[in-house]
Design an enzyme around this catalytic site. Sequence first.
Site, PDB file in Angstrom:
ATOM      1  CB  SER A 194      16.623  16.476 135.147  1.00  0.00           C
ATOM      2  OG  SER A 194      16.207  15.248 135.701  1.00  0.00           O
TER       3      SER A 194
ATOM      4  CE1 TYR B 293      21.776  16.334 136.745  1.00  0.00           C
ATOM      5  CE2 TYR B 293      19.653  15.259 137.087  1.00  0.00           C
ATOM      6  CZ  TYR B 293      20.610  15.791 136.234  1.00  0.00           C
ATOM      7  OH  TYR B 293      20.392  15.775 134.878  1.00  0.00           O
TER       8      TYR B 293
END
Length: 668
Positions: free
Chosen positions: A517, A530
Amino acid sequence: MSYFVTGATGFIGRHLVQELLDHREGDVHVLCREASLPRLAALARRWGSDRVVPVVGDLAEPGLGVDPAWVAEHAGGIEHFFHLAAIYDMTADDATNETMNVDGTRHALELAEALGTAHLHHVSSVAVAGDFRGRFDETMFDEGQHLPSPYHRTKHESERIVREESAVPWRVYRPAIVVGHSATGEMDKVDGPYYFFPLLKTLRDTLPAWVPMVGVDVGATNVVPVDYVASALDHLAHLPDRDGEAFHLVDPEPMPVVQAINAFCAAAGAPRFVTSLDGPGLLPRVLRPAALLSGVVGNPVVQKALDPLTSRVGIPAEVLAHTSFPTVFDARRTERALAGSGIAVPDLEGYARTLWSWWEEHLDTSTGDDQRIRSALRGKHVVITGASSGIGQVTALKVAQAGGVPVLVARGKDKLEDLKALIELRGGTAHVHPCDLSDLDAIDALCTTLVTELPSVDVVVNNAGRSIRRSLKLSEGRFHDFERTMQLNYFGAVRLVMGLLPAMRQQKSGHVVNVSSIGVQTNPPRFSAYVASKSALDSWSNVVSSELVGDGISFTNIHMPLVRTPMIAPTKLYDKFPTISPAQAADLVVEAMVGRPHEINTLLGNAGAVAHTLAPRLTFRILNLAYHVFPDSTAAQGTPPPPADDTRPPARETEQLMLARVLKGVHW
């Protein structure tokens, strides 16, 4: 009541069959060539009904080649005969158009008469109007108009045959340019506006979206989604006392070509076109771009000369001559007949993104056409986690398109089987292995199965993941959020790779792609669970890369920007944010498999990483500002969402959109 449908395996036909199954009673007999029976069987499974009955025949044969014994058995029992089988292709030659459109219609009339059918429903086309200038209403047919192509001529001739030769009471339906389903985007081939999509994709990938493109007024177009056409056909066919009439299945408000293209530009994230001042009133008709384009490109000699050039961007030269309609199609009769049914043409701008997404994920052949990609992936077994939707699903389609063998891994077996069937329908090969990747024992069993059953494990794509958007303040009593996220995003991915490493070492090759990410580089607030899990996988891969490089095993970490996938759908804040599509994300995954770089980053992600290194305090203050601008979601707060009819604008929406657009791709 029973039905007979030709062209049921075609695009409009299969949607019409679904409408009949959903809303009518009785068997639906469908014409099918012997060689197409497997395809019909696959469609029958999709329709989910045992009322679809195949009838073997051929459009090119008298009476459609149907067995006379079958005709004798069903004579008098078919109330509605739908004739849709034809060729809908501006680039087809004279002979093909003649056989399919003219001869096929005459043969359909023979069968309909032999069956004693009560009503014949002939699906014609607005092409019968040719280049008629002005308003063409539903009572008009042969107005002396010029028919500029074999397609126009044969559609006109086939409708004439129905009108003059049919012994069965008839109704005619004239669709405009038919595009994909407005809700799903489903489309089965490149046609109409889809020819221009590769060019729009090139513009998107080479120019910023804010760059204005110069366009010209080339007239108006008319497109309708297939679901509208199928629903209208079903409804109009069952109205009493309408035989001998024609119905225009068109958009009653035709859209300028440039406006339609801009709707798709917006959907793609490509630059938009602005028209120059050359519209009606400023130039004589013969000097307007629409007239010049039609006149010049309509010449067969010019088309032959242009085709090698235009085909490079996926646009046959013949198509350029038919980008707009000189005709305005009056559909008042159809509108009155559909009144109260709820059937209407939706606004193109409302479903353009849906059409674009389907094309990008299912019809764009650029991956398979790239020889570099094909050479790298042909015959390779690619294990893809999270393959049932989003990035994983599109990656699997692209791998198969390039000649690779996707190995599909996710929890839901049914969705994986559907994806496998789609890949096989397109001539590819895929394997399905359901697995809960948060269950370490299940991963061990999966690895044993893969190593045993596959000839090789060439690439592993760690795509499956869990995202949680919740501030630390709201997470203090929810430590399980961190455990669950780490379990899937980190431990599950590591366990899978470690289980497959012995096979990779033995074959002295292998590549692992981690879909990480941009948050790892930018550290946005509310994503502590996350981002930490993705950072852990990045760090693990970086460490073991030095240990495994001598074994021919390599890693790529993709710091993916915000992607429009089902994973972000619950965060309604993202609906207006600039995102990349799953197909764009899948292109990055394919590049990771082919080029095998250590990292794939965005410019903004790199800028974020540099900012954290050179000016950490300032960077944290900017992120703190964003923390206060963007609220926690209602789900994170544990509060119910606002009522569906609550139209109040969200607080600070202007500031949110400004930050989202400036820092495009960052998770907020």
